[in-house]
Structure formats: structure tokens, C-alpha cells
Design a protein around this motif. Structure first.
Motif, mmCIF file in Angstrom:
data_model
loop_
_atom_site.group_PDB
_atom_site.id
_atom_site.type_symbol
_atom_site.label_atom_id
_atom_site.label_comp_id
_atom_site.label_asym_id
_atom_site.label_seq_id
_atom_site.Cartn_x
_atom_site.Cartn_y
_atom_site.Cartn_z
ATOM 1 N N ALA A 29 0.836 -1.206 0.000
ATOM 2 C CA ALA A 29 0.000 0.000 0.000
ATOM 3 C C ALA A 29 0.868 1.253 0.000
ATOM 4 O O ALA A 29 0.547 2.243 -0.665
ATOM 5 C CB ALA A 29 -0.926 -0.010 1.215
ATOM 6 N N ARG A 30 1.983 1.222 0.725
ATOM 7 C CA ARG A 30 2.882 2.370 0.766
ATOM 8 C C ARG A 30 3.499 2.643 -0.595
ATOM 9 O O ARG A 30 3.652 3.808 -1.014
ATOM 10 C CB ARG A 30 3.980 2.110 1.803
ATOM 11 C CG ARG A 30 4.945 3.260 2.051
ATOM 12 C CD ARG A 30 4.253 4.409 2.743
ATOM 13 N NE ARG A 30 3.825 5.456 1.831
ATOM 14 C CZ ARG A 30 2.956 6.402 2.141
ATOM 15 N NH1 ARG A 30 2.395 6.439 3.333
ATOM 16 N NH2 ARG A 30 2.621 7.324 1.266
ATOM 17 N N LEU A 31 3.857 1.569 -1.321
ATOM 18 C CA LEU A 31 4.407 1.732 -2.656
ATOM 19 C C LEU A 31 3.397 2.426 -3.563
ATOM 20 O O LEU A 31 3.734 3.355 -4.302
ATOM 21 C CB LEU A 31 4.790 0.379 -3.243
ATOM 22 C CG LEU A 31 5.207 0.383 -4.717
ATOM 23 C CD1 LEU A 31 6.453 1.220 -4.925
ATOM 24 C CD2 LEU A 31 5.429 -1.039 -5.221
ATOM 25 N N CYS A 32 2.147 1.995 -3.501
ATOM 26 C CA CYS A 32 1.113 2.613 -4.328
ATOM 27 C C CYS A 32 0.920 4.079 -3.947
ATOM 28 O O CYS A 32 0.814 4.945 -4.822
ATOM 29 C CB CYS A 32 -0.202 1.848 -4.182
ATOM 30 S SG CYS A 32 -1.576 2.566 -5.110
ATOM 31 N N ALA A 33 0.885 4.376 -2.647
ATOM 32 C CA ALA A 33 0.714 5.753 -2.191
ATOM 33 C C ALA A 33 1.873 6.633 -2.663
ATOM 34 O O ALA A 33 1.664 7.757 -3.150
ATOM 35 C CB ALA A 33 0.596 5.791 -0.669
ATOM 36 N N ASP A 34 3.104 6.123 -2.540
ATOM 37 C CA ASP A 34 4.266 6.878 -3.002
ATOM 38 C C ASP A 34 4.201 7.123 -4.509
ATOM 39 O O ASP A 34 4.515 8.210 -4.998
ATOM 40 C CB ASP A 34 5.561 6.132 -2.666
ATOM 41 C CG ASP A 34 5.877 6.166 -1.179
ATOM 42 O OD1 ASP A 34 5.259 6.976 -0.462
ATOM 43 O OD2 ASP A 34 6.736 5.376 -0.737
ATOM 44 N N TRP A 35 3.773 6.089 -5.230
ATOM 45 C CA TRP A 35 3.700 6.193 -6.685
ATOM 46 C C TRP A 35 2.703 7.281 -7.098
ATOM 47 O O TRP A 35 2.976 8.085 -7.980
ATOM 48 C CB TRP A 35 3.306 4.841 -7.259
ATOM 49 C CG TRP A 35 3.171 4.808 -8.754
ATOM 50 C CD1 TRP A 35 2.030 4.784 -9.479
ATOM 51 C CD2 TRP A 35 4.236 4.796 -9.700
ATOM 52 N NE1 TRP A 35 2.312 4.755 -10.820
ATOM 53 C CE2 TRP A 35 3.655 4.769 -10.990
ATOM 54 C CE3 TRP A 35 5.629 4.815 -9.590
ATOM 55 C CZ2 TRP A 35 4.416 4.751 -12.151
ATOM 56 C CZ3 TRP A 35 6.385 4.798 -10.753
ATOM 57 C CH2 TRP A 35 5.780 4.761 -12.012
ATOM 58 N N ARG A 36 1.535 7.301 -6.448
ATOM 59 C CA ARG A 36 0.542 8.331 -6.770
ATOM 60 C C ARG A 36 1.070 9.719 -6.434
ATOM 61 O O ARG A 36 0.879 10.677 -7.180
ATOM 62 C CB ARG A 36 -0.755 8.075 -5.996
ATOM 63 C CG ARG A 36 -1.424 6.738 -6.254
ATOM 64 C CD ARG A 36 -1.806 6.539 -7.679
ATOM 65 N NE ARG A 36 -2.659 7.607 -8.188
ATOM 66 C CZ ARG A 36 -3.099 7.671 -9.438
ATOM 67 N NH1 ARG A 36 -2.738 6.743 -10.306
ATOM 68 N NH2 ARG A 36 -3.868 8.646 -9.829
ATOM 69 N N GLY A 37 1.754 9.839 -5.288
ATOM 70 C CA GLY A 37 2.269 11.143 -4.884
ATOM 71 C C GLY A 37 3.351 11.673 -5.791
ATOM 72 O O GLY A 37 3.449 12.877 -6.027
ATOM 73 N N ILE A 38 4.177 10.776 -6.343
ATOM 74 C CA ILE A 38 5.287 11.201 -7.190
ATOM 75 C C ILE A 38 4.813 11.558 -8.590
ATOM 76 O O ILE A 38 5.259 12.537 -9.190
ATOM 77 C CB ILE A 38 6.359 10.084 -7.270
ATOM 78 C CG1 ILE A 38 7.077 9.947 -5.922
ATOM 79 C CG2 ILE A 38 7.370 10.363 -8.374
ATOM 80 C CD1 ILE A 38 8.014 8.772 -5.860
ATOM 81 N N ASN A 39 3.876 10.778 -9.124
ATOM 82 C CA ASN A 39 3.582 10.869 -10.555
ATOM 83 C C ASN A 39 2.279 11.574 -10.906
ATOM 84 O O ASN A 39 2.008 11.798 -12.085
ATOM 85 C CB ASN A 39 3.559 9.453 -11.160
ATOM 86 C CG ASN A 39 4.924 8.800 -11.123
ATOM 87 O OD1 ASN A 39 5.811 9.176 -11.871
ATOM 88 N ND2 ASN A 39 5.099 7.846 -10.225
ATOM 89 N N ASP A 40 1.458 11.915 -9.934
ATOM 90 C CA ASP A 40 0.227 12.632 -10.220
ATOM 91 C C ASP A 40 0.342 14.045 -9.655
ATOM 92 O O ASP A 40 0.317 14.235 -8.441
ATOM 93 C CB ASP A 40 -0.975 11.904 -9.597
ATOM 94 C CG ASP A 40 -2.299 12.485 -10.052
ATOM 95 O OD1 ASP A 40 -2.324 13.646 -10.477
ATOM 96 O OD2 ASP A 40 -3.320 11.772 -9.967
ATOM 97 N N PRO A 41 0.451 15.058 -10.501
ATOM 98 C CA PRO A 41 0.654 16.422 -9.995
ATOM 99 C C PRO A 41 -0.539 16.962 -9.226
ATOM 100 O O PRO A 41 -0.404 17.947 -8.494
ATOM 101 C CB PRO A 41 0.897 17.235 -11.277
ATOM 102 C CG PRO A 41 0.264 16.429 -12.369
ATOM 103 C CD PRO A 41 0.433 15.000 -11.969
ATOM 104 N N ASP A 42 -1.710 16.346 -9.375
ATOM 105 C CA ASP A 42 -2.898 16.823 -8.663
ATOM 106 C C ASP A 42 -2.988 16.276 -7.239
ATOM 107 O O ASP A 42 -3.807 16.744 -6.449
ATOM 108 C CB ASP A 42 -4.169 16.428 -9.430
ATOM 109 C CG ASP A 42 -4.273 17.141 -10.768
ATOM 110 O OD1 ASP A 42 -3.978 18.347 -10.809
ATOM 111 O OD2 ASP A 42 -4.631 16.489 -11.762
#
Length: 284
Positions: A29-42
Motif C-alpha cells: 500500500a505504501r508503494l502505491c501511495a508513493d507512486w501516486r504522490g510522485i507521478n500525479d501532480p494533482d
């Protein structure tokens, strides 16, 4: 429910509070959260949350040992109040996000439910009871290929080869192929830990759609000679037929550019969208 379940919450000014998962470990879950935070500017904030199972949660049973109660900042509360995402066909399940609106403000999540179970749980949770008042809302859980899902049906599936597709100032660039979407995500996550790539405007981990059996496909170990170390070629499909929240769809991996150029989708296939571009895939 006999195992722990986790979701990745992403707070977006565009989409509101969105849940991704469900995951069997906090690390996934942390990997997914980090991925969204890094790659989605919104996305302005992310958090990994352990779910309370419906039969053991603090509103109805006062059991606080199975899930996680976490603080909810004012800015997140404002986003949650203004917009809650609607369920789509890609959502696997829903969770109930329960908020204590008075200070000190706190929240917790319960689930996962199917939609009928969720509405019944909300009815039970809204009955008069002693203690502080709470507000409940249902959040659709969007499926994620980053990490291992806790759903038993997915644990035996063969991983699907993937590529990392970058939208850059100089055009799209592909890296791969990777054995799975998780491997691709980890590759790009490691890159962004050490490099600040200002010319990259969007990142996608795309599963490779397999073309017809008679297509000339590249193997995972094949490399075309040359300084660029091209592993193969993919066809990027026309995005006009894709869902708004979906990643770009790509077909491959083809052994050479000519095979990719000659490929045409069958009208009855799931990739019947017309080709939009032919792209080389570089060795990571």
C-alpha cells in the motif's frame, strides 16, 4: 476477515479523496501511495491506512485493535467535504471512511465491502448511540497493479509484462520490458529517488497487450544492436477510446519496427482502438 487489509489514500484537488487497493501488506500500500504522490501532480497528500474489518471496528464494537485511527487535517477535510469520487466499472469494492468532525478530528476506514454490504453497514452505523457523533461516506476502491492485492482470486495469476512510458518535453519514451507492473513501478521509483527529471511530465506503467499469435514478437532477452539498446517496439493505441482514469494502452513487444508498423488489431479484439504511434522500448 482473517487477514490484515490496507488501502492507499490519495488526496487530489481534482478527484477528491481516492482509495487504491486493497493490499495484503502495508509495504504494498505504501508503494502505491508513493507512486501516486510522485507521478500525479494533482495529488497533494497520501496515506497508507489499515482497514477495520466490518465485524470489529470502533463505531459499532468499540474494538480499536484491528485497524487504524488517524488524524485528519483541515485541508483534507475540506477536500472530502467538497467532492467524493463516484464509483466506476473499474472499482473492485468500496470502503466506509468514518470521520469524527469535532476536535480533535480523527478518521478511520472500514471494509472492504461490496456495495450492498456497505449500505447496510452505513444504516447500522447511523443508528443512535452514545459517544461522539461521526460522519460516514463511501469511497470506491480503485484497483491497482502496484503491489499485491489481498483478493485470493488474483494471487495465482501470472504477472503481465509491462513497460514504463514517459511523456517528456521531447516526446514519449519507453523502458522495459519488465516482468510485471510492480517491477516497472519499482524501477521508476528508484530513478526518481536520485534524479530530478524536470522534462518528464507524466509517467505510466502500462501492461503489454499481446497481439495476434502470428505477430513477430521480441523475447525478454532480445536486444537490437546499437547504442540505444532497443529491446523491441510497441504500438501505442489511440487514447480517444480510453477511460479518463486509465493508463495509455500499448501492444507488443514486437521484434522490429516493421512488424509493429504492419500490425493491425482484429475488429473483435479488446485492442480494436486504432494505432496512434509506434515507439521503441529501451533497456532500463
Amino acid at each position: 476477515m482473517t487477514r490484515d487489509s490496507f488501502v492507499a489514500l490519495a488526496v487530489s484537488l481534482l478527484d477528491g479523496v481516492v482509495a487504491h487497493g486493497v493490499f495484503g501488506t502495508r509495504a504494498d500500500a505504501r508503494l502505491c501511495a508513493d507512486w501516486r504522490g510522485i507521478n500525479d501532480p494533482d495529488v497533494t497528500a497520501t496515506r497508507t491506512v489499515a482497514l477495520f474489518p466490518p465485524d470489529a471496528e470502533p463505531v459499532l464494537t468499540h474494538n480499536t485493535t484491528r485497524g487504524e485511527v488517524f488524524p485528519l487535517p483541515d485541508e483534507v477535510m475540506a477536500v472530502l467535504t467538497n467532492e467524493t469520487p463516484e464509483a466506476t466499472a473499474h472499482d473492485e469494492c468500496v470502503i466506509a471512511l468514518v470521520v469524527v468532525p469535532t476536535e480533535p478530528r480523527a478518521a478511520f476506514a472500514v471494509g472492504p465491502f461490496d456495495r450492498d454490504q456497505a449500505h447496510q453497514w452505513l444504516t447500522d452505523a447511523s443508528t443512535p448511540r452514545e459517544g461522539r457523533s461521526v460522519e460516514c461516506c463511501l469511497l470506491p476502491v480503485r484497483a491497482s497493479t502496484l503491489g499485491t492485492s489481498s483478493a485470493p482470486a488474483t494471487t495465482t495469476d501470472t504477472p503481465v509484462p509491462s513497460i514504463v512510458l514517459l511523456d517528456t518535453s521531447n516526446g514519449p519514451v519507453c523502458y522495459g520490458p519488465f516482468d510485471s507492473a510492480l517491477d516497472g513501478a519499482l524501477f521508476w521509483h528508484d530513478i526518481t529517488r536520485t534524479l530530478d527529471l524536470t522534462n518528464v511530465h507524466g509517467t505510466h506503467v502500462c501492461e503489454l497487450i499481446t497481439p495476434a499469435p502470428d505477430a513477430a514478437l521480441a523475447t525478454a532477452s532480445e536486444e537490437t544492436p546499437g547504442a540505444d539498446r532497443v529491446r523491441g517496439w510497441v504500438v501505442r493505441l489511440d487514447p480517444s477510446g480510453c477511460d479518463r482514469d486509465g493508463d495509455p494502452r500499448v501492444v507488443g513487444l514486437f521484434a522490429d519496427q516493421s512488424s509493429a508498423r504492419d500490425w493491425r488489431p482484429a475488429l473483435s479484439s479488446s485492442e480494436a482502438t486504432s494505432p496512434a504511434a509506434i515507439l521503441p522500448v529501451y533497456q532500463p
